[in-house]
Design an enzyme around this catalytic site. Structure first.
Site, PDB file in Angstrom:
ATOM      1  CB  SER A 145      -0.964  -0.053   1.193  1.00 51.15           C
ATOM      2  OG  SER A 145      -1.981   0.913   1.075  1.00 51.15           O
ATOM      3  CG  ASP A 221      -7.338  -3.320  -2.167  1.00 48.58           C
ATOM      4  OD1 ASP A 221      -7.936  -2.379  -1.610  1.00 48.58           O
ATOM      5  OD2 ASP A 221      -6.106  -3.488  -2.082  1.00 48.58           O
ATOM      6  CG  HIS A 254      -5.550  -2.704   1.079  1.00 44.22           C
ATOM      7  ND1 HIS A 254      -4.927  -2.428  -0.117  1.00 44.22           N
ATOM      8  CD2 HIS A 254      -4.986  -1.857   1.984  1.00 44.22           C
ATOM      9  CE1 HIS A 254      -4.042  -1.459   0.042  1.00 44.22           C
ATOM     10  NE2 HIS A 254      -4.049  -1.093   1.306  1.00 44.22           N
TER      11      HIS A 254
END
Length: 277
Positions: A145, A221, A254
């Site tokens: 991320s 995600d 995620h």
């Protein structure tokens, strides 16, 4: 560096150290996995950069990477995501301030006093690793991320220093999405030209190159379309003839359930590159 945690893991040691950072002007924690062979020889290093809200604990406790680092004889260094402490500027939100350093050098008050994460990851931390651990000069970088963004930026801006780069669910166009725009405005000011130094897609479009980029992205995600935009990276790499290994995974989100599912393949990827001469 002060040893504050030590855990036996897959024949090696998962340690956590505390040290004072000259770059960040605060005490910092960093996780270091030393595989079994670290007792007898110097080994290459994989740097891992974590995402928003994380510290040095998330990756070392949730990813299961130690098994693969032991198998491939790689030291893994997992720093915190921002400067820390009551004297360090913060914000009452998860995507700015402590836990959200964005791996850049802030230029705007009050952030510019401590938020020099780019310098910390690029200069100070590797020097400390070389001083205190049995590390060779060969290193690679990865992250998740916000940390995937940091890994891509560091590799693209320093292609001769990192043997390989990979990322999970990276923010590839931060200057074009809310997470990046809000953080960059606070840390770097309103001059959007300055933002582009920390934007992977922009760096590639300006001619910055690496040999290859590996990315894994989950298609369940929640941040994929609004914040991450992996296809932007795929498109610019195709245009600039940069080799990619970009994989999309149905059903994965995620979280570290996603990271832990594929971290073994990322470590094997880096090990293959690090062990080539």
């Amino acid at each position: 560096m002060e040893l504050i945690e030590k855990h036996a893991s897959f024949g090696g040691w998962q340690n956590v150290y505390r040290h004072y950072s000259q770059s960040l002007k605060c005490e910092m924690n960093v996780g270091v996995y030393l595989p079994p062979k670290a007792g007898n020889e110097k080994l290459p290093v994989l740097y891992w950069l974590s995402g928003l809200t994380c510290n040095e604990q998330n990756f070392i406790t949730k990813s299961g990477m130690q098994r693969y680092a032991a198998e491939h004889n790689i030291i893994v260094v997992a720093p915190d995501t921002s400067p820390r402490g009551s004297h360090v500027a913060d914000a009452d939100r998860y995507d700015l301030g402590q836990g959200a350093g964005f791996y850049l050098n802030a230029t705007q008050a009050p952030w510019n006093e401590h938020y020099k994460m780019y310098d910390y990851i690029h200069n100070e931390l590797p020097d400390l690793v070389m001083q205190h651990f049995p590390a060779t000069t060969r290193k690679s970088i990865s992250g998740h991320s916000m940390g995937g963004l940091g890994a891509l930026v560091l590799a693209l801006r320093n292609p001769d220093e990192y043997v390989s780069v990979s990322a999970f669910s990276p923010i590839v166009s931060p200057s074009q999405v809310p997470w990046g725009q809000q953080a960059f405005a606070a840390y770097l000011g309103e001059n959007k030209e300055a933002w582009l130094d920390y934007d992977p897609v922009s760096l590639i479009s300006q001619g910055q190159r690496v040999a290859e980029i590996m990315v894994d992205q989950g298609l369940s995600d929640d941040f994929y379309a609004e914040q991450l935009r992996t296809p932007n990276l795929e498109k610019i790499c195709q245009e600039m003839n940069i080799k990619t290994l970009i994989r999309y995974h149905e059903g994965y989100d995620h979280s570290y359930y996603f990271v832990s599912s594929f971290i073994g393949e990322h470590i094997a990827y880096h090990a293959n590159k690090l062990n080539m001469r």
